[in-house]
Write a protein that holds these residues in place. Structure first.
Motif: not given
Lengths: 482, 537, 497
Positions: A204-213, B521-524
């Motif tokens: 989850v953590a990595l996924a959040l970081m990647l998505a943000g990037l 946002g949703g896509l994120l």
């Protein structure tokens, strides 16, 4: 070695200069920024020499040992990126200085520009997750300010959208970083990576970081803000944003994948990221083909070209990494050249629409030539850096047996050719109404030459790739080169 | 000496082009064929030019010597008559010299490529003579001529390439005995077009009448013999059984004469007479294939005899034969000679042919078919005579003077074949029975013609010029139209996808939605979820 | 001379420098530009003459520069190279002279001549390329440099032509690139070697050999206008006449055909191609293209379009020669590279003259031009007859060797194709000649202009020169210096080594 000790200065000097610039009149501030960039450009060979001697450089700030210290880190790709930053920002600020306009005369413009530079250097040199966050934030805020400096309604709206989405991305990154810190007690890439164990929360953590990037890097389908922002910004700003800023976020994607990924199961995420990259290539190219404004075409082209930088994650071989590195450099130079040239052409014609730019080749031949040369590299036609990058990527894909990537790379080139030659055709078309009034302004020689120099750089890269790749081809992971 | 003469023969037609635009035009045209004549009389042997084309070679030997003689005389005589060509005389002279250049090359060539080159150059340039009049019939004749000539040329090219595939550009003399059967067949078919063999003769009665008089003369008298030369040089005995060639020759001889009898224009009748005579030449060639080169002098004699007399007749065709007895005589002499008048060259030729065919083992043909053919020839020339007599100036119309080339051609037709025969040990059979056999057709012909004249007019058959052409031409035109339509339809096909493709609109719609903040946002979240799933899985 | 490995590089750089100088000189300085162009073209001719002597004596030149690890840019001069460079250098000079006259007063001349020189630089690179990768680099450069010339007029039609050109060439180059990457992934870089050696390096893997061949052939086939990829050529005829000359004779289609020759002889080797069973397919494809191009030419009303379709047909003679085993057909194919260039450039020069001086672009507007422009028409006639294959013009020599080579190789069906092509050529050229010489001229020409005497001479003389060359190339084919003599030298080396 001196060069190593000077590493922190790459971050500090631009920040201090920004503060100083805020106190100076706009023109002086611009000259100060130029001086800073020239200094960076001049000291880059020292850094390169040190790197050639000793491999990846690490500096612990405040002289503490690793668990406590904040480290700066320079690997091969970082080195090359620093060189690219120095080159492109120098050319872009020359362009901005030479082209008098509202944007560059705003008091906030040059301080923001220097903050942007500091942010770029921070992201490149950081080795711990929080510093990276700081770098990203500096970058984002400065970029938003620079987009807004165009002063038009469209630019303000685009800047606002950019700001909100970038904040969203930062939040996602920060949330991920917080989870990593909570889990490992470290923010240092190496230490955190070593302490990570595969498991639910790490994913989850990595996924959040990647998505943000990915959002910050404007990877499909999170690219919605980019064409608006890059299209509305002043020319020099668009060049820097497209060539450098989005790359910074992508560099972090690689860093996360290489350092944290092995523990967190990054191999599994590689194909997903590559697939997004592939979708970006197709979507960006098709969209670019549909645009009727010059800068929008170039901006969508950025969306497409960024996709190439993710493909390597599905075929992580040395050849593919070399290709990716080269693509990063070639695209940086070519895209900056293209935005500068596009700004010149639009300024000359006084109208951003493609249809209004007919006959540009007679009015501004140097800019059209620069645009075309940059296009050659973007399409990946020889002889150019873009071509060698494509060649290496194709080699990597073929060796990995990833046929879909081969097809994608070839299709991407064809699509790029489609939208770029369509644009060129519009520029070369004969002007019908000779009596049509031109609202345009003259373009200074330096502004044209800045674009040409960058475009030539992209072409020369096609001949000078071997020494560059010898020097520093691969972003290093925990075990050295992947 | 020989090399100089050969070079002169080949180059003089080109040099003469320089004078074609000026006053010396006729002189140039008359002088240009002179070296051919000289070569025929003086020279023998071979000249090589290895640097030219694929290694050109030239020779004078027993095969081409009679044709050189014929060409030298014929081109000079007819060329002199070119002074009577009033329309576009410069262009006429230029094409005339081009054809002559090709002719000279063809006649002298001793290598395969050179032979083909001369053949093609002559054939193509002659188109300019056929259409010279520029009238609608001339253009039609030109088209027919070109279509047939190119078809023949294609067959020859195919044959030549097949031969060259195994021999390279060898000397004609060395490959004569070693031509593959298929190549021989192709070549035979190609040369048969030029030689006007039925049913490939259709271009001849169409093209010869429309050309200006001197052009008709060389076309009919000299050029068609290029087919004979080709067959002598390249067609091996194995290609087609000689008896088949004989049958083809006789068919052509009879068909040409009968079809000619159904014609109403003098020049057409003369052209059919050529077809008929070339049938006899083919019969002689069949004898040659069966019994070997002993027949060669006979073929030479036939060629010379027909060529010179036919030139004389064509020159007469423009000469208001009906205006005086003297002119009548100038027509009658070559006509009678062609019909085989005893003691004239015609009898020589006929006897030679007869003995050659008998010698090849076809006695029945020699005793039955050849006399019948003589009778038909006599009838045909009688028909020509009656048409020629009708050519006289209208009341108080101007009588043009006789062009000197005409009587000279008549003289040449009477003398030269004789000389040739003497030089080759051929002499006329002067027994009474032979004379009677020779006279019989000439005596019978007026009787039969008189009997036929009593037929009511509607029964008298008439054929269009080119007889079977009227059956084939529409089919050809239809095919050409079909091809044209097919090609046009094919070109008009639009291979593009239908333009109203919805993708563009869909693309734009999606793109505008992607820009909305909630969607982004949703896509994120979706991307994060996917990444988490991928990482966790 | 062996101390000069960079001589091939000089060959490329000479044109490249000319291109840059012309761009920098700008639009206004016409005299400087003309001097530059002519001086460079003459210098190149001198260089080529120098190389011809050295190579005839058995020397070769090679220059190498590493681009990436295992990936070299190699330029070399061998006898095959010189066949192409000599043709290009001679025709470049003549086309430049022609273009100076043709573009006497039109805009955008700096751009035109700059890209023109760039095209020649790319062509020189293609000719001197020492391996497939280098070939590809210059091949793409040629595509790029040609596009501005195709769209030079800036009209809708010319952009449509340019679009079609790019669509075809870039699609082809994608396939080319795929094949090249495949090849490199399997065996790394392979220099061109007389006789080829891929079969030895890649022995066993016949599927890959076939696949790579097909991909590479598709890449070459686009420029050589082989059948399914030929569509751009007739559309590109909207370009000005000197550009058509460049496309059809000096550079572009020649580059494709030359590539096929290199592929067959110096990468795979003719025997290998036959052993893989690819020769028959290539021959069939070339034959189909020959016939299709000729058929399509029949119905074109526009002179240049007819000529363009004729090129589609004629260029495939070269591929046909490469596809048939044995030295004779090879001679026929290679020599046609030169012969077709000489003849087709003349025809386009003449078509340009008719269009410029009289405004006659359609064939039915050519009635009686023989009387108004006798010399142009003479040049046109001589070369049209050469195209048909009338001896002693150059086209006959090509046809002769192709036909006899096919028969010698046991492929007699090719003779049928050649004969049919001859007939079709006659069917679409002779009516044009008929109009030129036999029809009466009209009362008024479509759009007569009166260019200056010098401009007129600058256009007419190249046409006469190339027509004469096409005639002499056939008439004097037996000389060692003739194209045929040189090709025999090449073939002796290809089959001897």
């Amino acid at each position: 070695m001196a060069a190593t000790e000077l590493l922190p200065l790459w971050v500090l000097v631009p920040l201090l200069a920004a503060a100083l610039a805020a106190c100076l009149p706009a023109r002086r501030a611009g000259q100060l920024a130029l001086a800073v960039q020239l200094a960076a450009l001049a000291s880059w060979p020292l850094l390169a020499a040190a790197f050639a001697d000793r491999g990846p450089l690490t500096v612990s700030l405040a002289g503490l040992a690793p668990p406590l210290a904040i480290r700066l880190y320079l690997d091969g790709i970082g080195l090359l990126l620093l060189g690219l930053v120095a080159t492109v920002t120098t050319a872009a600020s020359l362009h901005a200085l030479a082209t008098p306009g509202r944007a560059a005369l705003r008091p906030a413009f040059w301080p923001a520009w220097l903050v942007l530079l500091a942010g770029l250097h921070t992201v490149v040199l950081s080795f711990d997750l929080f510093n990276m966050y700081v770098g990203l934030e500096l970058l984002t805020l400065a970029a938003v300010a620079l987009v807004a400096s165009a002063g038009t309604v469209a630019a303000l709206a685009a800047a606002m959208r950019y700001l909100l989405l970038a904040m969203l991305g930062s939040l996602a990154w920060l949330a991920g970083v917080a989870m990593i810190h909570a889990g490992t007690g470290s923010l240092d890439l190496e230490l955190a990576g070593a302490a990570l164990a595969p498991g639910g929360w790490v994913s989850v953590a990595l996924a959040l970081m990647l998505a943000g990037l990915l959002l910050k890097a404007a990877v499909f389908p999170l690219h919605g803000w980019l064409p608006l922002a890059h299209g509305a910004a002043p020319g020099a700003v668009s060049a820097v944003l497209s060539a450098l800023v989005v790359k910074a976020a992508l560099l972090l994607v690689w860093r996360v994948q290489l350092w944290l990924g092995p523990a967190g199961g990054a191999d599994a995420a590689g194909p997903l990221l590559a697939a997004l990259g592939g979708a970006a290539i197709l979507w960006g190219s098709l969209s670019a083909y549909r645009q009727d404004r010059l800068k929008q075409v170039v901006a969508f082209s950025t969306v497409a070209q960024l996709g190439y930088l993710l493909l390597v994650l599905a075929m992580p071989s040395a050849v593919a990494w070399q290709g990716t590195t080269l693509h990063l450099l070639a695209h940086g130079l070519a895209k900056a050249a293209m935005f500068l040239a596009a700004a010149n052409l639009v300024r000359r014609a006084g109208d951003p629409r493609l249809a209004a730019l007919a006959g540009s080749d007679a009015a501004a031949p140097v800019s059209v030539f620069a645009f075309a040369l940059a296009g050659v590299s973007l399409v990946g036609l020889p002889p150019s850096g873009g071509f060698l990058a494509k060649w290496l990527l194709l080699q990597g894909a073929w060796q990995a047996g990833a046929w879909w990537l081969v097809a994608l790379l070839l299709a991407g080139s064809l699509l790029a050719a489609a939208y770029l030659f369509r644009t060129l055709a519009a520029l070369l078309a004969h002007r019908d109404g000779a009596g049509q009034a031109r609202a345009g302004l003259p373009v200074p020689r330096i502004a044209e030459l800045a674009a040409l120099a960058l475009a030539l750089g992209a072409i020369v890269l096609g001949f000078a790739a071997a020494p560059i790749l010898d020097l520093a081809a691969l972003p290093a992971g925990p075990g050295g080169a992947p | 000496m020989s090399a100089l003469l050969v070079a002169l023969a080949l180059l003089l037609p080109w040099l003469a082009q320089l004078f074609a635009g000026g006053r010396a035009r006729i002189a140039a045209v008359v002088v240009a064929p002179l070296p051919l004549l000289a070569l025929a009389l003086l020279d023998a042997g071979e000249v090589r030019a290895p640097h030219l084309l694929l290694g050109l070679a030239f020779a004078v030997d027993g095969v081409n010597r009679p044709l050189l003689l014929l060409a030298g005389l014929g081109w000079m005589l007819a060329g002199a008559a070119a002074s009577r060509v009033a329309r576009a005389p410069v262009r006429f002279a230029r094409f005339w010299l081009l054809v002559l250049a090709g002719q000279a090359w063809l006649l002298l060539a001793a290598d395969l490529a050179g032979f083909y080159g001369g053949y093609l150059m002559m054939t193509l340039a002659a188109f300019g003579l056929v259409v010279h009049a520029g009238t609608a019939p001339a253009w039609r004749a030109g088209r027919v001529y070109l279509a047939m000539a190119l078809a023949g040329e294609a067959l020859v090219l195919a044959g030549v390439l097949v031969v060259a595939g195994s021999h390279g550009n060898a000397a004609l003399a060395t490959i004569a005995g070693d031509v593959p059967g298929t190549a021989g067949l192709l070549l035979l078919a190609g040369f048969a077009v030029k030689l006007g063999q039925v049913p490939l003769h259709v271009w001849l009665p169409v093209a010869h009448p429309v050309a200006p008089v001197p052009a008709s003369a060389v076309l009919s008298g000299v050029l068609v013999k290029a087919g004979l030369l080709g067959m002598l040089r390249l067609v091996p005995p194995e290609a087609v059984a000689p008896v088949g060639l004989l049958a083809l020759g006789l068919l052509t001889a009879f068909w040409g004469a009968l079809a000619g009898l159904c014609q109403q224009r003098l020049k057409t009748v003369l052209a059919y007479s050529t077809v008929s005579q070339m049938g006899l030449v083919m019969a002689a060639f069949a004898a040659l294939q069966a019994s070997g080169p002993v027949v060669l002098p006979v073929l030479g004699l036939l060629a010379l005899h027909h060529g010179l007399n036919k030139i004389a007749l064509f020159l007469a065709a423009g000469g208001q034969v009906g205006a005086s007895r003297w002119r009548g005589l100038l027509f009658a002499l070559p006509a009678l000679s062609l019909a085989g008048l005893p003691l004239a060259t015609g009898q020589l030729a006929k006897d030679g042919l007869k003995s050659a065919i008998a010698g090849a083992g076809w006695e029945t043909v020699a005793t039955l078919a050849l006399p019948a053919s003589s009778l038909l020839t006599a009838l045909l020339l009688l028909h020509a005579w009656s048409l020629a007599r009708a050519d006289r100036p209208a009341d108080r119309g101007e009588v043009r003077p006789v062009h000197p080339a005409w009587p000279l051609a008549v003289l040449a037709g009477l003398v030269v074949p004789w000389a040739w025969a003497l030089a080759h040990d051929g002499a006329a059979d002067r027994t009474a029975s032979a004379l009677a056999a020779g006279l019989l057709p000439l005596l019978l012909a007026p009787v039969i013609r008189g009997a036929l004249a009593r037929w009511p007019a509607p029964v008298r058959p008439r054929l269009p010029e080119g007889d079977v052409l009227v059956l084939v031409a529409p089919a050809g035109r239809w095919l050409a139209r079909l091809l044209a339509r097919g090609l046009d339809a094919w070109s008009a096909l639009d291979w593009r996808l239908p333009v109203a493709w919805p993708a563009a609109a869909i693309l734009a719609a999606i793109e505008s939605r992607l820009r909305r903040l909630p969607v982004a946002g949703g896509l994120l979240l979706v991307v994060a979820l996917l990444a988490a799933l991928a990482l966790g899985g | 001379m062996t101390g000069w490995p960079a001589l091939p590089l000089l060959l490329v750089l000479l044109s490249l420098a000319t291109a840059l100088a012309v761009f920098l000189a700008g639009e206004a300085r016409q005299r400087l530009r003309t001097t530059l162009n002519l001086a460079a073209a003459l210098a190149k001719l001198g260089l080529v003459a120098l190389l011809l002597r050295a190579v005839a004596a058995g020397e070769t030149f090679q220059w190498r520069m590493p681009l990436l690890p295992g990936l070299d840019l190699v330029l070399k001069v061998d006898s095959l190279t010189l066949l192409f460079t000599t043709l290009s250098a001679v025709l470049w000079l003549l086309t430049t002279i022609y273009a100076i006259g043709y573009l006497e007063r039109s805009p955008g001349r700096a751009r035109f001549f700059g890209f023109f020189s760039l095209c020649v630089a790319a062509t020189m690179g293609i000719a001197t390329a020492g391996n497939l990768f280098t070939f590809f680099v210059f091949y793409e450069l040629l595509t790029l440099a040609t596009w501005p010339l195709v769209v030079h007029r800036g009209t809708q039609a010319s952009f449509a032509g340019g679009r079609s050109y790019l669509c075809h060439t870039l699609f082809g180059s994608s396939l080319f690139l795929a094949g090249l990457v495949w090849l490199h992934a399997l065996v790394g870089s392979q220099d061109f070697i007389a006789g080829g050696e891929l079969g030895d390096v890649l022995s066993g893997n016949e599927a890959a050999q076939r696949g790579i061949f097909v991909l590479l052939l598709a890449g070459m086939g686009v420029k050589a206008a082989l059948l399914p990829l030929h569509g751009w050529l007739p559309k590109a005829m909207v370009a000005p006449a000197p550009v058509s000359a460049l496309l059809h004779a000096v550079a572009v289609v020649k580059a494709g055909a030359f590539g096929i020759v290199r592929l067959v002889y110096d990468v795979y080797g003719s025997e290998r191609v036959q052993a893989l069973g690819l020769g028959h397919w290539l021959a069939a494809l070339a034959a189909a293209t020959i016939l299709y191009g000729s058929l399509m030419a029949l119905r074109q009303a526009d002179l240049k379009k007819r000529l363009a379709w004729s090129t589609v047909s004629q260029v495939s003679y070269i591929a046909l020669g490469a596809a048939i085993a044995g030295p004779l057909a090879t001679i026929g194919g290679l020599v046609h590279l030169v012969h077709q260039g000489l003849m087709k450039i003349t025809l386009f020069f003449c078509a340009g003259l008719y269009a410029e001086l009289l405004g006659s672009k359609r064939i039915d507007q050519l009635d009686g031009v023989g009387r108004v422009m006798p010399w142009t028409s003479l040049a046109f006639t001589v070369t049209a007859l050469g195209m048909i294959g009338v001896p002693p013009m150059a086209g006959f020599v090509s046809k002769w060797y192709l036909g006899t080579g096919a028969v010698a190789a046991g492929q007699s069906w090719v003779v049928g194709v050649l004969v049919a092509s001859t007939l079709l050529n006659a069917a679409y050229f002779l009516p044009v000649l008929g109009r030129i010489w036999f029809r009466p001229p009209p009362d008024a020409w479509p759009a007569p202009t009166r260019p200056g005497r010098w401009a007129r001479a600058a256009m007419l003389l190249p046409a006469l020169a190339t027509a004469l060359a096409a005639l002499l190339a056939g008439l004097l084919a037996g000389l060692e210096l003739s194209p045929l003599g040189w090709v025999k030298l090449i073939v002796a080396r290809e089959y001897g080594g």
